[in-house]
Design a protein around this motif. Structure first.
Motif, PDB file in Angstrom:
ATOM      1  N   PRO A   1       0.916  -1.073  -0.071  1.00 41.89           N
ATOM      2  CA  PRO A   1       0.014   0.044   0.213  1.00 41.89           C
ATOM      3  C   PRO A   1       0.953   1.412   0.059  1.00 41.89           C
ATOM      4  CG  PRO A   1      -0.835  -1.512   1.764  1.00 41.89           C
ATOM      5  CD  PRO A   1       0.563  -1.998   1.132  1.00 41.89           C
ATOM      6  N   ALA A   2       0.414   2.292  -0.834  1.00 45.74           N
ATOM      7  CA  ALA A   2       1.461   3.362  -1.078  1.00 45.74           C
ATOM      8  C   ALA A   2       1.441   4.006   0.372  1.00 45.74           C
ATOM      9  CB  ALA A   2       0.945   4.377  -1.928  1.00 45.74           C
ATOM     10  N   ARG A   3       0.357   4.076   0.967  1.00 46.34           N
ATOM     11  CA  ARG A   3       0.553   4.862   2.416  1.00 46.34           C
ATOM     12  C   ARG A   3       1.654   4.394   3.378  1.00 46.34           C
ATOM     13  NH1 ARG A   3      -4.390   2.394   2.292  1.00 46.34           N
ATOM     14  NH2 ARG A   3      -5.010   0.774   3.776  1.00 46.34           N
ATOM     15  N   ARG A   4       1.522   2.960   3.216  1.00 43.53           N
ATOM     16  CA  ARG A   4       2.791   2.119   4.159  1.00 43.53           C
ATOM     17  C   ARG A   4       3.947   2.435   3.448  1.00 43.53           C
ATOM     18  NH1 ARG A   4       3.421   1.929   8.469  1.00 43.53           N
ATOM     19  NH2 ARG A   4       1.225   1.596   9.145  1.00 43.53           N
ATOM     20  N   VAL A   5       4.084   2.209   2.456  1.00 39.95           N
ATOM     21  CA  VAL A   5       5.496   2.570   1.599  1.00 39.95           C
ATOM     22  C   VAL A   5       5.942   3.902   2.223  1.00 39.95           C
ATOM     23  CG1 VAL A   5       6.714   2.596  -0.365  1.00 39.95           C
ATOM     24  CG2 VAL A   5       4.723   0.553   0.038  1.00 39.95           C
ATOM     25  N   LEU A   6       5.317   4.965   1.858  1.00 42.36           N
ATOM     26  CA  LEU A   6       5.720   6.089   2.112  1.00 42.36           C
ATOM     27  C   LEU A   6       6.040   6.531   3.391  1.00 42.36           C
ATOM     28  CD1 LEU A   6       3.835   8.395  -0.425  1.00 42.36           C
ATOM     29  CD2 LEU A   6       6.352   8.074  -0.291  1.00 42.36           C
ATOM     30  N   LEU A   7       5.205   6.045   4.399  1.00 42.37           N
ATOM     31  CA  LEU A   7       5.479   6.070   6.065  1.00 42.37           C
ATOM     32  C   LEU A   7       6.796   5.417   6.392  1.00 42.37           C
ATOM     33  CD1 LEU A   7       1.889   5.281   7.771  1.00 42.37           C
ATOM     34  CD2 LEU A   7       3.366   7.643   7.572  1.00 42.37           C
ATOM     35  N   ASP A   8       7.105   4.389   5.662  1.00 40.55           N
ATOM     36  CA  ASP A   8       8.209   3.871   5.872  1.00 40.55           C
ATOM     37  C   ASP A   8       9.529   4.550   5.407  1.00 40.55           C
ATOM     38  OD1 ASP A   8       7.015   1.534   7.340  1.00 40.55           O
ATOM     39  OD2 ASP A   8       7.135   0.196   5.738  1.00 40.55           O
ATOM     40  N   ALA A   9       9.291   5.125   4.261  1.00 42.94           N
ATOM     41  CA  ALA A   9      10.507   5.933   3.341  1.00 42.94           C
ATOM     42  C   ALA A   9      10.697   7.357   4.177  1.00 42.94           C
ATOM     43  CB  ALA A   9       9.889   6.293   2.022  1.00 42.94           C
ATOM     44  N   ALA A  10       9.602   7.715   5.060  1.00 45.15           N
ATOM     45  CA  ALA A  10       9.512   8.924   5.540  1.00 45.15           C
ATOM     46  C   ALA A  10      10.042   8.919   7.064  1.00 45.15           C
ATOM     47  CB  ALA A  10       8.181   9.859   5.524  1.00 45.15           C
ATOM     48  N   ALA A  11      10.467   7.512   7.574  1.00 39.66           N
ATOM     49  CA  ALA A  11      11.029   7.642   8.791  1.00 39.66           C
ATOM     50  C   ALA A  11      12.244   8.420   8.963  1.00 39.66           C
ATOM     51  CB  ALA A  11      11.104   6.087   8.983  1.00 39.66           C
ATOM     52  N   GLU A  12      13.003   8.448   7.990  1.00 37.33           N
ATOM     53  CA  GLU A  12      14.461   9.352   8.272  1.00 37.33           C
ATOM     54  C   GLU A  12      14.419  10.048   6.888  1.00 37.33           C
ATOM     55  OE1 GLU A  12      17.345   6.307   8.698  1.00 37.33           O
ATOM     56  OE2 GLU A  12      17.014   5.809  10.594  1.00 37.33           O
ATOM     57  N   ALA A  13      13.558  11.062   7.000  1.00 40.65           N
ATOM     58  CA  ALA A  13      13.515  11.951   5.908  1.00 40.65           C
ATOM     59  C   ALA A  13      13.185  13.509   6.627  1.00 40.65           C
ATOM     60  CB  ALA A  13      12.362  11.895   4.915  1.00 40.65           C
ATOM     61  N   ASP A  14      13.644  14.661   5.873  1.00 37.54           N
ATOM     62  CA  ASP A  14      13.354  15.745   6.433  1.00 37.54           C
ATOM     63  C   ASP A  14      12.128  16.337   6.121  1.00 37.54           C
ATOM     64  OD1 ASP A  14      15.851  15.923   7.501  1.00 37.54           O
ATOM     65  OD2 ASP A  14      16.735  16.462   5.859  1.00 37.54           O
ATOM     66  N   LEU A  15      11.464  15.869   4.893  1.00 40.06           N
ATOM     67  CA  LEU A  15      10.285  16.215   4.298  1.00 40.06           C
ATOM     68  C   LEU A  15       9.695  15.217   3.434  1.00 40.06           C
ATOM     69  CD1 LEU A  15       8.381  18.847   3.760  1.00 40.06           C
ATOM     70  CD2 LEU A  15       9.695  19.164   1.866  1.00 40.06           C
ATOM     71  N   VAL A  16       8.315  14.807   3.449  1.00 42.09           N
ATOM     72  CA  VAL A  16       7.847  14.042   2.714  1.00 42.09           C
ATOM     73  C   VAL A  16       6.823  14.796   1.698  1.00 42.09           C
ATOM     74  CG1 VAL A  16       6.203  13.127   4.134  1.00 42.09           C
ATOM     75  CG2 VAL A  16       6.513  11.755   2.273  1.00 42.09           C
ATOM     76  N   VAL A  17       6.749  14.450   0.479  1.00 47.11           N
ATOM     77  CA  VAL A  17       5.995  15.271  -0.365  1.00 47.11           C
ATOM     78  C   VAL A  17       5.100  14.492  -1.040  1.00 47.11           C
ATOM     79  CG1 VAL A  17       5.919  17.030  -2.359  1.00 47.11           C
ATOM     80  CG2 VAL A  17       7.888  16.964  -0.904  1.00 47.11           C
ATOM     81  N   VAL A  18       3.902  15.039  -1.337  1.00 49.02           N
ATOM     82  CA  VAL A  18       2.802  14.147  -2.078  1.00 49.02           C
ATOM     83  C   VAL A  18       1.770  14.988  -2.724  1.00 49.02           C
ATOM     84  CG1 VAL A  18       2.655  11.948  -0.499  1.00 49.02           C
ATOM     85  CG2 VAL A  18       1.238  14.047   0.138  1.00 49.02           C
ATOM     86  N   GLY A  19       1.084  14.535  -3.862  1.00 45.45           N
ATOM     87  CA  GLY A  19       0.355  15.481  -4.613  1.00 45.45           C
ATOM     88  C   GLY A  19      -1.109  15.180  -4.139  1.00 45.45           C
ATOM     89  N   ALA A  20      -2.148  16.156  -4.398  1.00 46.50           N
ATOM     90  CA  ALA A  20      -3.511  15.883  -4.129  1.00 46.50           C
ATOM     91  C   ALA A  20      -4.321  16.351  -5.244  1.00 46.50           C
ATOM     92  CB  ALA A  20      -3.859  16.647  -2.889  1.00 46.50           C
ATOM     93  N   VAL A  21      -5.242  15.730  -5.852  1.00 46.98           N
ATOM     94  CA  VAL A  21      -5.961  16.101  -6.749  1.00 46.98           C
ATOM     95  C   VAL A  21      -7.016  17.157  -6.381  1.00 46.98           C
ATOM     96  CG1 VAL A  21      -7.490  15.634  -8.637  1.00 46.98           C
ATOM     97  CG2 VAL A  21      -5.464  14.213  -8.373  1.00 46.98           C
ATOM     98  N   ARG A  22      -7.189  18.290  -7.218  1.00 45.23           N
ATOM     99  CA  ARG A  22      -7.996  19.131  -6.915  1.00 45.23           C
ATOM    100  C   ARG A  22      -9.020  19.559  -8.200  1.00 45.23           C
ATOM    101  NH1 ARG A  22      -5.917  19.068  -2.446  1.00 45.23           N
ATOM    102  NH2 ARG A  22      -5.148  20.805  -1.039  1.00 45.23           N
ATOM    103  N   ARG A  23     -10.258  18.943  -8.133  1.00 42.55           N
ATOM    104  CA  ARG A  23     -11.137  18.861  -9.238  1.00 42.55           C
ATOM    105  C   ARG A  23     -12.003  20.158  -9.171  1.00 42.55           C
ATOM    106  NH1 ARG A  23     -10.511  13.915 -11.358  1.00 42.55           N
ATOM    107  NH2 ARG A  23      -9.607  12.168  -9.858  1.00 42.55           N
ATOM    108  N   HIS A  24     -12.053  20.710 -10.387  1.00 40.21           N
ATOM    109  CA  HIS A  24     -13.028  21.834 -10.667  1.00 40.21           C
ATOM    110  C   HIS A  24     -14.444  21.391 -10.248  1.00 40.21           C
ATOM    111  CE1 HIS A  24      -9.864  24.370 -12.244  1.00 40.21           C
ATOM    112  NE2 HIS A  24      -9.479  23.514 -12.874  1.00 40.21           N
ATOM    113  N   GLY A  25     -14.948  22.373  -9.475  1.00 39.76           N
ATOM    114  CA  GLY A  25     -16.465  22.331  -9.206  1.00 39.76           C
ATOM    115  C   GLY A  25     -16.869  21.622  -8.196  1.00 39.76           C
ATOM    116  N   HIS A  26     -15.603  20.662  -7.527  1.00 34.65           N
ATOM    117  CA  HIS A  26     -15.993  20.068  -6.347  1.00 34.65           C
ATOM    118  C   HIS A  26     -15.543  20.865  -4.996  1.00 34.65           C
ATOM    119  CE1 HIS A  26     -15.903  15.623  -7.996  1.00 34.65           C
ATOM    120  NE2 HIS A  26     -15.915  16.686  -9.076  1.00 34.65           N
ATOM    121  N   PHE A  27     -16.182  20.642  -4.017  1.00 38.80           N
ATOM    122  CA  PHE A  27     -16.097  21.342  -2.677  1.00 38.80           C
ATOM    123  C   PHE A  27     -15.915  20.369  -1.533  1.00 38.80           C
ATOM    124  CE2 PHE A  27     -19.177  23.850  -5.615  1.00 38.80           C
ATOM    125  CZ  PHE A  27     -18.347  25.166  -5.593  1.00 38.80           C
TER     126      PHE A  27
END
Length: 291
Positions: free
Chosen positions: A239-265
């Protein structure tokens, strides 16, 4: 004119931590720092009778908080240009309105008065899930917040959300003079787990190679724009969330994207970003991508 780095402040320990992180970030990028404190008092001040010529107690407190945070920032790095502002609104609305004219928004992981046991404050979550600019939630261990690991991690998701996140992460790594670790998680199709049969080595290899190809595609612009940047590539089954949590254990910053769909609130935040915001051991940057 360069856009400022905007920090939401409320006088809490979490927001002071965010101020310190933001001062260092502004210095790295040569940006001005704008401190924003939201106070609803001014909305109602004119409707109430005034019995004194001085400032109302609530207004004075808000200005004191903003000024104290500005002073803290100036002491941390006198070379960073700092300004402060008290806005007559709730914190979420004030920060979201500032977002279009910000390099990024920086917030602490919990606000004043929120329970210590809370994993993530309501303001931080709402801003990260709705802002039109990158949002950094300062959380995690002191080592990570202090930038001692020399590593930025970026989660390379689907095409719709990856571009902004990868570019933001590369720019961060370059500004810090550190390595970038790009992570692409993949999952085996459900039918390959049927009857608990072991997946053949060649099938696993095929999935991993596909993920590696997708990773290379996502990093192609980075290679051209930052040829001297050290980039480590990592693919993993899970699972991506678990893989990234493990990778971020010894990082200064973890960066992820988030989709913003037009017309969605409302909140527009994927499960990976949501998990990192609640559980990561380092600051988390959520970079929006319009589709």
């Amino acid at each position: 004119m360069e856009l400022p780095l905007v920090v939401g402040v409320d006088g809490s320990a979490s927001s002071l931590r965010a101020v310190d992180w933001a001062v260092d970030e502004a210095a790295r990028h040569g940006l001005p720092l704008r401190l924003v404190h939201a106070s609803r008092w001014e909305r109602y001040e004119r409707a109430l009778p005034s019995f004194t010529t001085g400032l109302p107690a609530e207004d004075a407190t808000a200005r004191t908080v903003a000024a104290a945070c500005a002073r803290r920032a100036e002491l941390r790095n006198p070379e960073v240009k700092v300004s402060e502002e008290v806005l007559p609104d709730d914190a979420v609305s004030a920060l979201l309105r500032a977002a279009p004219e910000s390099f990024a928004l920086v917030v602490g992981d919990r606000g004043r008065g929120e329970p210590a046991a809370l994993l993530l404050g309501s303001v931080s979550l709402a801003v990260a899930a709705r802002a039109v600019c990158p949002v950094v939630v300062v959380r995690g261990t002191e080592a990570a917040v202090g930038g001692t690991f020399g590593r930025i991690v970026v989660g390379v998701g689907d095409t719709a959300e990856r571009t902004g996140a990868v570019r933001f992460a590369a720019r961060e790594a370059r500004a810090r003079g550190c390595a970038l670790t790009a992570v692409r998680a993949w999952r085996r199709p459900a039918h390959e787990h049927r009857d608990h049969l072991l997946v053949a080595d060649d099938a696993v290899q095929a999935h991993d190679e596909r993920a590696a190809t997708e990773l290379e595609d996502a990093l192609s612009d980075v290679a051209r724009e930052h040829p001297s940047l050290t980039v480590h590539r990592r693919t993993a089954d899970g699972p991506a969330r678990r893989v990234l949590l493990d990778a971020a254990a010894e990082a200064d910053l973890v960066v992820v994207g988030a989709v913003r769909r037009h017309g969605h609130f409302g909140l527009q935040l994927g499960t990976v970003a949501h998990t990192l915001l609640h559980h990561a051991d380092c600051p988390v940057a959520v970079v929006p991508q319009r589709v």
